[in-house]
Design an enzyme around this catalytic site. Structure first.
Site, mmCIF file in Angstrom:
data_model
loop_
_atom_site.group_PDB
_atom_site.id
_atom_site.type_symbol
_atom_site.label_atom_id
_atom_site.label_comp_id
_atom_site.label_asym_id
_atom_site.label_seq_id
_atom_site.Cartn_x
_atom_site.Cartn_y
_atom_site.Cartn_z
ATOM 1 N N ALA A 119 61.699 56.457 55.990
ATOM 2 C CA ALA A 119 60.324 56.018 56.438
ATOM 3 C C ALA A 119 59.621 54.579 56.496
ATOM 4 O O ALA A 119 58.600 54.889 56.486
ATOM 5 C CB ALA A 119 59.364 57.081 55.598
ATOM 6 N N ASN A 185 62.047 59.218 48.007
ATOM 7 C CA ASN A 185 63.751 58.792 48.456
ATOM 8 C C ASN A 185 63.524 57.572 48.994
ATOM 9 O O ASN A 185 64.631 56.797 48.741
ATOM 10 C CB ASN A 185 64.195 59.683 49.617
ATOM 11 N N HIS A 215 53.146 53.514 53.134
ATOM 12 C CA HIS A 215 53.793 52.811 52.224
ATOM 13 C C HIS A 215 53.355 51.284 52.407
ATOM 14 O O HIS A 215 53.204 50.789 53.467
ATOM 15 C CB HIS A 215 55.517 52.846 52.888
#
Length: 262
Positions: A119, A185, A215
């Site tokens: 991601a 992850n 993020h």
């Protein structure tokens, strides 16, 4: 590599999204499933009930998207069968001994263990920056409370009653990925690209005002300073995972067959 033969391990939200978006020139040769699975696979795709079945498929690339327990058996079998191996469940690589075994298997078979960016964006820049000494890497993962449901976060804060963002965890990347494998992850990817598991700081945040999975990565070192910020749309079929996770795997496959690679 025209006619690249791909095997997916798992047939959940990520694997099905990848299969739907495969570029021209890629053959989905097989899908690895748990014994007893009743998954409905596309016509012509071989069902594999165990990693041993990889030996007869002549796969070029095996992508794992079935959970961290699938990484070691399918990874070792894929590399031994002469295929490259890309694990989506990168939290499994917080086990240093497992990572060492996979790297050794890749070296012995002259294949590659390929770590997808998941991601994240900017991982190429972070990996380039570590050529000179990095001094600090911090990764904040911010998701709506519903995305943390069913995880340890439920015992660390009251997800249903939050009115403001709460950082319910801060620690090393290996701790974050091990304790929150479905949600964090990506922390393992940041660590592998940069300072390593123990020195990468990860903060996990539940934010009732968030509508996307965000993020924020900051890194400093001799190269300078970088800040990477992403807001990813969650997959409709799995809110714990960002849409970009599957798209990064599609790009990984495309880079194996396209005449120009970015």
């Amino acid at each position: 590599m025209a006619g690249l033969r791909l095997v997916l391990v798992g047939w959940g939200a990520i694997a099905q999204r990848v299969a739907a978006l495969l570029p021209e020139g890629v053959v989905l040769a097989g899908v690895g499933l748990r014994p007893g699975s009743t998954a409905d696979l596309p016509d012509g795709v071989v069902r594999l009930d165990s990693p041993e079945g990889l030996a007869g498929l002549a796969a070029d690339l095996v992508i794992e998207a079935a959970g961290r327990t699938a990484v070691e058996p399918w990874g070792c079998a894929a590399l031994a069968a002469g295929a490259d191996f890309a694990p989506a469940s990168t939290s499994a690589l917080t086990d240093v001994a497992l990572l060492d075994r996979l790297v050794a298997a890749a070296r012995q078979s002259s294949r590659q263990l390929v770590i997808p960016p998941g991601a994240l964006g900017g991982i190429d820049a972070l990996a380039a920056a570590r050529v000179l000494p990095l001094s600090e890497v911090r990764h904040e993962i911010i998701k709506p409370p519903a995305a943390w449901a069913g995880t340890e976060a439920e015992t660390l804060c009251d997800l249903r009653k939050l009115t403001d963002a709460v950082a319910f965890f801060e620690g090393s990347a290996d701790q974050a990925a091990a304790r929150f494998p479905q949600n964090a992850n990506v922390a393992a990817i940041t660590a592998l690209a940069g300072l390593g598991m123990a020195r990468t700081v990860v903060a996990l945040v539940a934010d009732p005002g968030a509508v996307r999975n965000a993020h924020h990565v900051t890194a400093t070192g001799d190269f300078g300073r970088m800040t990477i910020r992403l807001e990813n749309r969650p997959m409709t079929t799995n809110p714990k995972t960002s849409e970009l996770t599957a798209l990064s795997l599609v790009r990984l496959v495309a880079n194996r067959v396209n005449p120009m690679v970015i």
